[in-house]
Design an enzyme around this catalytic site. Sequence first.
Site, PDB file in Angstrom:
ATOM      1  CG  ASP A 197     -48.257  25.930  15.890  1.00 21.78           C
ATOM      2  OD1 ASP A 197     -49.168  25.111  16.123  1.00 21.78           O
ATOM      3  OD2 ASP A 197     -47.833  26.172  14.748  1.00 21.78           O
ATOM      4  CE  LYS A 198     -42.532  31.388  21.499  1.00 19.80           C
ATOM      5  NZ  LYS A 198     -41.130  31.523  21.049  1.00 19.80           N
ATOM      6  CD  GLU A 247     -34.611  37.809  19.209  1.00 22.81           C
ATOM      7  OE1 GLU A 247     -35.260  37.383  18.250  1.00 22.81           O
ATOM      8  OE2 GLU A 247     -35.042  37.816  20.371  1.00 22.81           O
ATOM      9  N   GLY A 264     -36.103  29.691  24.227  1.00 22.91           N
ATOM     10  CA  GLY A 264     -35.726  28.621  25.142  1.00 22.91           C
ATOM     11  C   GLY A 264     -34.793  29.199  26.182  1.00 22.91           C
ATOM     12  CD  GLU A 291     -40.310  29.200  24.045  1.00 19.54           C
ATOM     13  OE1 GLU A 291     -40.177  30.419  24.211  1.00 19.54           O
ATOM     14  OE2 GLU A 291     -40.345  28.370  24.980  1.00 19.54           O
ATOM     15  N   GLY A 411     -41.080  38.895  29.125  1.00 19.20           N
ATOM     16  CA  GLY A 411     -42.074  37.996  28.569  1.00 19.20           C
ATOM     17  C   GLY A 411     -41.575  36.568  28.555  1.00 19.20           C
ATOM     18  CD  GLU A 426     -38.676  31.910  29.989  1.00 18.93           C
ATOM     19  OE1 GLU A 426     -38.661  32.536  28.912  1.00 18.93           O
ATOM     20  OE2 GLU A 426     -39.008  30.709  30.074  1.00 18.93           O
ATOM     21  CE  LYS A 430     -36.860  35.373  29.029  1.00 18.23           C
ATOM     22  NZ  LYS A 430     -37.938  35.064  28.046  1.00 18.23           N
TER      23      LYS A 430
END
Length: 441
Positions: A197-198, A247, A264, A291, A411, A426, A430
């Site tokens: 899926d990801k 995080e 996201g 996501e 990433g 993206e 970062k």
Amino acid sequence: MNANLHGISGFLERAIAASGETLATLAPGELVSLAIALPESAEARCQGLSGDCRWVSPPTGRAFYAAGKAVEGSRDELDRLLSEEGVWRRIGDASALPLAFFTLPPATATQDLSFFVPRVLFRREGTAWNVVLSAAHDGRALQEIASDWLGLAAGILSPADPVGEARIERSQASPDEATWKIRVAETSAAIRDGRFDKAVLARRLALRLAEPVDPNRLVDRLAATNAGSNVFSLPHGGGHVVAASPERLAVKKGRDILSDGLAGTARHAGEAPADDAAEAALFASAKERSEHAIVVDAIAADLEDFCETLERPAAPGFMQLSRVTHLWTPLSGRLKPGIGLLDVAERLHPTPAVSGFPRETALAWLKKLGEERDGLYSGLAGWVDADGDGEAAVVLRTAFFAGREASLWAGAGIMAQSDPAAEWMETEMKLATMLDLFADK
């Protein structure tokens, strides 16, 4: 010796002497931690601290500055310290708990937790300062242990030289832009074929610096511009890992547990009209919301096994950082009796935010692509105190320093509809968090 250093060192020397009789009763195999509350006047003196490592949490007003290793080892050894009565003796100020720093390797590596208890730890909680001195019984005389503590404390208290602009002499992206975009396209095609899926692809920017930098001092710069992140510098692999991690994978206090679901991404420019539009587009994006949901659902499923109760908002909010804005869903729960912070951290790591989903299938895909991560990027770093409370942060927005070499990592979560050019941009956003620390060539 300057007056500030002399005053605190003298205070510590007297506190050690006052605890001499207790320290003399140490038994073989014991770890002792002497906690000393510093007087209010010490707040003004504890500025510009040095040390081997530091952990700064602007949202909580908490900071740790540490040097030396009293004991280090594996998860089993840390469990023994935390669970077996009498192994870790705590004396002195009961409000200043001793703690251990721990790490888990990157998502693509075999999980093997390691830890160390610092010999000397200066800790700030709001405006209150404490010092925790730790030593393992190894046959040395108390005078020798005390001399070691005072020497390390003096080193932390001695202000380091100001950090100048860290000038980059050259840089190299790995993989290069063309290769990385091909990998994104291949990954999206594999997802559309139903293989997983990801998957989260990462890229490395290797830097050659004009001169070595003190990574611990860079933490202060990062903390000033990343108020919502845990900012830390820890020794690792012959160098230092520096990160501004937004995080919080797990934060434990008593039986309460918190975990951030982050996935996201949109650009954060610091200008209201542009940022409002970017957030609206982010929230409305089917790709970004999907996501994000994968990450939050996976965290919730793991936490449900450990928690008596678990709460999550119905819809994500936003976490605004210096360069980017993320979709953010905080989860909170009540742990079942006997569940510890390390149990939760090892179960959750790696989340789909740094590996992909399903986990094993995504990791196998990354291995097929030849992706290898170092410098602890996408691993975990955290701390746990002697009561079992603490936090674990995902190592993101990070650089690994060794002499004049530095490695920066970033990433992006790849989905079926990912655009390679957008995903590259993206990662550029970062990387900018860490590149802001450096001067141009």
